[in-house]
Design a protein around this motif. Structure first.
Motif, PDB file in Angstrom:
ATOM      1  N   ARG A   1       0.851  -1.191   0.000  1.00  0.00           N
ATOM      2  CA  ARG A   1       0.000   0.000   0.000  1.00  0.00           C
ATOM      3  C   ARG A   1       0.883   1.235   0.000  1.00  0.00           C
ATOM      4  O   ARG A   1       1.923   1.272   0.664  1.00  0.00           O
ATOM      5  N   GLY A   2       0.462   2.260  -0.752  1.00  0.00           N
ATOM      6  CA  GLY A   2       1.213   3.501  -0.801  1.00  0.00           C
ATOM      7  C   GLY A   2       0.643   4.428  -1.849  1.00  0.00           C
ATOM      8  O   GLY A   2      -0.325   4.084  -2.539  1.00  0.00           O
ATOM      9  N   ASN A   3       1.251   5.589  -1.990  1.00  0.00           N
ATOM     10  CA  ASN A   3       0.785   6.614  -2.929  1.00  0.00           C
ATOM     11  C   ASN A   3       1.698   6.636  -4.145  1.00  0.00           C
ATOM     12  O   ASN A   3       2.854   7.038  -4.049  1.00  0.00           O
ATOM     13  N   SER A   4       1.167   6.211  -5.292  1.00  0.00           N
ATOM     14  CA  SER A   4       1.992   6.151  -6.505  1.00  0.00           C
ATOM     15  C   SER A   4       2.367   7.532  -7.034  1.00  0.00           C
ATOM     16  O   SER A   4       3.192   7.648  -7.937  1.00  0.00           O
ATOM     17  N   ALA A   5       1.760   8.582  -6.474  1.00  0.00           N
ATOM     18  CA  ALA A   5       2.119   9.949  -6.876  1.00  0.00           C
ATOM     19  C   ALA A   5       3.236  10.512  -5.988  1.00  0.00           C
ATOM     20  O   ALA A   5       3.750  11.597  -6.246  1.00  0.00           O
ATOM     21  N   GLU A   6       3.617   9.762  -4.951  1.00  0.00           N
ATOM     22  CA  GLU A   6       4.668  10.200  -4.051  1.00  0.00           C
ATOM     23  C   GLU A   6       6.016   9.677  -4.548  1.00  0.00           C
ATOM     24  O   GLU A   6       6.254   8.467  -4.580  1.00  0.00           O
ATOM     25  N   LYS A   7       6.883  10.580  -4.920  1.00  0.00           N
ATOM     26  CA  LYS A   7       8.157  10.214  -5.537  1.00  0.00           C
ATOM     27  C   LYS A   7       9.003   9.323  -4.635  1.00  0.00           C
ATOM     28  O   LYS A   7       9.612   8.344  -5.091  1.00  0.00           O
ATOM     29  N   ALA A   8       9.039   9.629  -3.339  1.00  0.00           N
ATOM     30  CA  ALA A   8       9.868   8.847  -2.418  1.00  0.00           C
ATOM     31  C   ALA A   8       9.373   7.405  -2.335  1.00  0.00           C
ATOM     32  O   ALA A   8      10.178   6.465  -2.268  1.00  0.00           O
ATOM     33  N   PHE A   9       8.063   7.227  -2.352  1.00  0.00           N
ATOM     34  CA  PHE A   9       7.486   5.882  -2.312  1.00  0.00           C
ATOM     35  C   PHE A   9       7.855   5.105  -3.569  1.00  0.00           C
ATOM     36  O   PHE A   9       8.316   3.960  -3.498  1.00  0.00           O
ATOM     37  N   VAL A  10       7.653   5.719  -4.718  1.00  0.00           N
ATOM     38  CA  VAL A  10       7.943   5.058  -5.995  1.00  0.00           C
ATOM     39  C   VAL A  10       9.425   4.699  -6.096  1.00  0.00           C
ATOM     40  O   VAL A  10       9.777   3.591  -6.513  1.00  0.00           O
ATOM     41  N   THR A  11      10.283   5.608  -5.697  1.00  0.00           N
ATOM     42  CA  THR A  11      11.733   5.366  -5.740  1.00  0.00           C
ATOM     43  C   THR A  11      12.124   4.207  -4.827  1.00  0.00           C
ATOM     44  O   THR A  11      12.935   3.347  -5.198  1.00  0.00           O
ATOM     45  N   ALA A  12      11.537   4.171  -3.636  1.00  0.00           N
ATOM     46  CA  ALA A  12      11.847   3.109  -2.685  1.00  0.00           C
ATOM     47  C   ALA A  12      11.407   1.750  -3.209  1.00  0.00           C
ATOM     48  O   ALA A  12      12.141   0.764  -3.125  1.00  0.00           O
ATOM     49  N   VAL A  13      10.189   1.677  -3.761  1.00  0.00           N
ATOM     50  CA  VAL A  13       9.681   0.418  -4.303  1.00  0.00           C
ATOM     51  C   VAL A  13      10.558  -0.052  -5.460  1.00  0.00           C
ATOM     52  O   VAL A  13      10.940  -1.224  -5.538  1.00  0.00           O
ATOM     53  N   LYS A  14      10.904   0.867  -6.348  1.00  0.00           N
ATOM     54  CA  LYS A  14      11.721   0.507  -7.509  1.00  0.00           C
ATOM     55  C   LYS A  14      13.098   0.003  -7.088  1.00  0.00           C
ATOM     56  O   LYS A  14      13.649  -0.916  -7.703  1.00  0.00           O
ATOM     57  N   SER A  15      13.654   0.565  -6.020  1.00  0.00           N
ATOM     58  CA  SER A  15      14.993   0.163  -5.581  1.00  0.00           C
ATOM     59  C   SER A  15      15.016  -1.278  -5.076  1.00  0.00           C
ATOM     60  O   SER A  15      16.041  -1.946  -5.139  1.00  0.00           O
ATOM     61  N   VAL A  16      13.878  -1.768  -4.589  1.00  0.00           N
ATOM     62  CA  VAL A  16      13.800  -3.139  -4.077  1.00  0.00           C
ATOM     63  C   VAL A  16      13.271  -4.107  -5.129  1.00  0.00           C
ATOM     64  O   VAL A  16      13.814  -5.198  -5.328  1.00  0.00           O
ATOM     65  N   LEU A  17      12.211  -3.705  -5.828  1.00  0.00           N
ATOM     66  CA  LEU A  17      11.539  -4.625  -6.750  1.00  0.00           C
ATOM     67  C   LEU A  17      12.055  -4.541  -8.182  1.00  0.00           C
ATOM     68  O   LEU A  17      11.775  -5.423  -8.995  1.00  0.00           O
ATOM     69  N   GLY A  18      12.768  -3.477  -8.501  1.00  0.00           N
ATOM     70  CA  GLY A  18      13.306  -3.339  -9.853  1.00  0.00           C
ATOM     71  C   GLY A  18      12.407  -2.595 -10.804  1.00  0.00           C
ATOM     72  O   GLY A  18      12.784  -2.325 -11.945  1.00  0.00           O
ATOM     73  N   ALA A  19      11.193  -2.249 -10.366  1.00  0.00           N
ATOM     74  CA  ALA A  19      10.245  -1.516 -11.196  1.00  0.00           C
ATOM     75  C   ALA A  19       9.332  -0.716 -10.282  1.00  0.00           C
ATOM     76  O   ALA A  19       9.080  -1.116  -9.137  1.00  0.00           O
ATOM     77  N   PRO A  20       8.819   0.413 -10.765  1.00  0.00           N
ATOM     78  CA  PRO A  20       7.879   1.174  -9.954  1.00  0.00           C
ATOM     79  C   PRO A  20       6.510   0.506  -9.956  1.00  0.00           C
ATOM     80  O   PRO A  20       6.186  -0.241 -10.886  1.00  0.00           O
ATOM     81  N   PRO A  21       5.694   0.746  -8.939  1.00  0.00           N
ATOM     82  CA  PRO A  21       4.342   0.177  -8.947  1.00  0.00           C
ATOM     83  C   PRO A  21       3.524   0.821 -10.061  1.00  0.00           C
ATOM     84  O   PRO A  21       3.557   2.036 -10.221  1.00  0.00           O
ATOM     85  N   PRO A  22       2.820   0.027 -10.864  1.00  0.00           N
ATOM     86  CA  PRO A  22       2.061   0.614 -11.971  1.00  0.00           C
ATOM     87  C   PRO A  22       0.938   1.514 -11.462  1.00  0.00           C
ATOM     88  O   PRO A  22       0.219   1.155 -10.521  1.00  0.00           O
ATOM     89  N   ALA A  23       0.808   2.678 -12.068  1.00  0.00           N
ATOM     90  CA  ALA A  23      -0.239   3.626 -11.676  1.00  0.00           C
ATOM     91  C   ALA A  23      -1.508   3.425 -12.492  1.00  0.00           C
ATOM     92  O   ALA A  23      -2.591   3.823 -12.060  1.00  0.00           O
ATOM     93  N   GLU A  24      -1.377   2.792 -13.644  1.00  0.00           N
ATOM     94  CA  GLU A  24      -2.541   2.565 -14.507  1.00  0.00           C
ATOM     95  C   GLU A  24      -3.367   1.399 -13.987  1.00  0.00           C
ATOM     96  O   GLU A  24      -2.841   0.352 -13.614  1.00  0.00           O
ATOM     97  N   ALA A  25      -4.681   1.603 -13.954  1.00  0.00           N
ATOM     98  CA  ALA A  25      -5.590   0.560 -13.464  1.00  0.00           C
ATOM     99  C   ALA A  25      -5.434  -0.727 -14.263  1.00  0.00           C
ATOM    100  O   ALA A  25      -5.252  -0.697 -15.485  1.00  0.00           O
ATOM    101  N   ASN A  26      -5.490  -1.859 -13.556  1.00  0.00           N
ATOM    102  CA  ASN A  26      -5.466  -3.183 -14.174  1.00  0.00           C
ATOM    103  C   ASN A  26      -4.230  -3.443 -15.021  1.00  0.00           C
ATOM    104  O   ASN A  26      -4.306  -4.100 -16.063  1.00  0.00           O
ATOM    105  N   SER A  27      -3.095  -2.935 -14.563  1.00  0.00           N
ATOM    106  CA  SER A  27      -1.844  -3.161 -15.286  1.00  0.00           C
ATOM    107  C   SER A  27      -0.827  -3.839 -14.372  1.00  0.00           C
ATOM    108  O   SER A  27      -0.984  -3.883 -13.155  1.00  0.00           O
ATOM    109  N   VAL A  28       0.215  -4.376 -14.988  1.00  0.00           N
ATOM    110  CA  VAL A  28       1.229  -5.151 -14.276  1.00  0.00           C
ATOM    111  C   VAL A  28       2.613  -4.656 -14.659  1.00  0.00           C
ATOM    112  O   VAL A  28       2.881  -4.376 -15.829  1.00  0.00           O
ATOM    113  N   ALA A  29       3.493  -4.551 -13.673  1.00  0.00           N
ATOM    114  CA  ALA A  29       4.908  -4.288 -13.933  1.00  0.00           C
ATOM    115  C   ALA A  29       5.669  -5.557 -13.578  1.00  0.00           C
ATOM    116  O   ALA A  29       5.406  -6.174 -12.545  1.00  0.00           O
ATOM    117  N   ALA A  30       6.597  -5.962 -14.434  1.00  0.00           N
ATOM    118  CA  ALA A  30       7.331  -7.208 -14.201  1.00  0.00           C
ATOM    119  C   ALA A  30       8.814  -7.008 -14.481  1.00  0.00           C
ATOM    120  O   ALA A  30       9.180  -6.417 -15.505  1.00  0.00           O
TER     121      ALA A  30
END
Length: 200
Positions: A42-71
Motif C-alpha cells: 500500500r502507498g501513494n503512486s504519486a509520491e516520488k519517495a514511495f515510488v523510488t523506494a519500491v523501484k529500488s527493491v523490486l526493480g520496477a515502480p508500482p504501476p499507476a494505470e488501473a489493471n496493469s502489471v509491472a514485471a
C-alpha cells in the motif's frame, strides 16, 4: 516427537493428490505455482519517495494505470487498487527488504504468502476455459499481456494476470478455495484435453 527434518512443505492442492501428465497436444495446461512470496503493498503512486523506494527493491515502480502489471525478472507488481498492489516474487525476504526501505514513509507491506496459492492456466484454449466462468472480456483487443483483473471464475473471487500471447494466465486464489478452482478449471478444460505439469 515429530521429525522436523523430514517434514514436507504442503500446498493447498496437496489433498487432491494431483497426478501429473496428460496428452502432449493438450489444448490446456494446468500448473500449481506453490510457495511464491506474496505481498500486499500500500502507498501513494504519486509520491516520488514511495515510488523510488519500491523501484529500488523490486526493480520496477508500482504501476499507476488501473489493471496493469509491472514485471522485472522474477517479480510481478499487480495493480489491485489506486493505492494497492499485489507483489509476487521468489525471494522469501522480500517483505523485510521492502518494509525496511519504506520505513518512515506513508506505506505498508503485508505478507500474505500463506493466505493464497497460484494456479497457472496456459495453452491454446486457455482463453476459452477462462471465458466459461469469467465475465471479463478477454478478447486480445481488450485484454493481453501486462493486464490484470479482479473478478470471478465460477463462484469464487480471484486475481489474475496475463503473462503472454499464448495465452498464459496466473490466477491467484485464496488457499481455502484452491481445490474448488482447480477442479473447476480441470472440468472446464476437459473438452480441449488437459495436461497437468509440475513447476519443477
Amino acid at each position: 516427537m515429530a521429525d522436523l527434518d523430514n517434514l514436507k512443505a504442503r500446498t493447498p492442492l496437496d489433498p487432491l493428490d494431483i497426478i501429473h501428465g496428460g496428452p502432449s497436444d493438450a489444448g490446456v495446461v494446468l500448473t500449481e505455482i506453490p510457495f511464491r512470496t506474496k505481498l500486499v503493498l500500500r502507498g501513494n503512486s504519486a509520491e516520488k519517495a514511495f515510488v523510488t523506494a519500491v523501484k529500488s527493491v523490486l526493480g520496477a515502480p508500482p504501476p499507476a494505470e488501473a489493471n496493469s502489471v509491472a514485471a522485472v525478472k522474477d517479480v510481478r507488481i499487480v495493480w489491485t487498487g489506486p493505492d494497492e498492489w499485489m507483489v509476487y516474487g521468489d525471494d522469501a525476504e522480500l517483505a523485510a527488504k521492502l518494509s525496511n526501505r519504506l520505513e518512515g514513509l506513508h506505506a505498508a507491506v503485508t505478507e500474505v504468502t500463506e493466505h493464497y496459492t497460484m494456479v497457472r492456466l496456459s495453452g491454446r484454449h486457455a482463453r476459452d476455459v477462462m471465458a466459461k466462468g469469467c465475465a471479463i472480456d478477454l478478447h486480445p483487443r481488450e485484454f493481453g499481456p501486462g493486464k490484470c483483473a479482479q473478478s470471478h471464475i465460477g463462484r469464487i473471487t480471484v486475481l489474475f494476470d496475463q503473462l503472454d500471447e499464448a495465452p498464459t494466465y496466473d490466477i491467484l486464489v485464496r488457499a481455502s478455495f484452491a481445490e474448488y478452482l482447480w477442479m473447476y478449471l480441470e472440468d472446464a478444460a476437459l473438452e480441449y484435453g488437459v495436461r497437468i505439469e509440475s513447476l519443477g
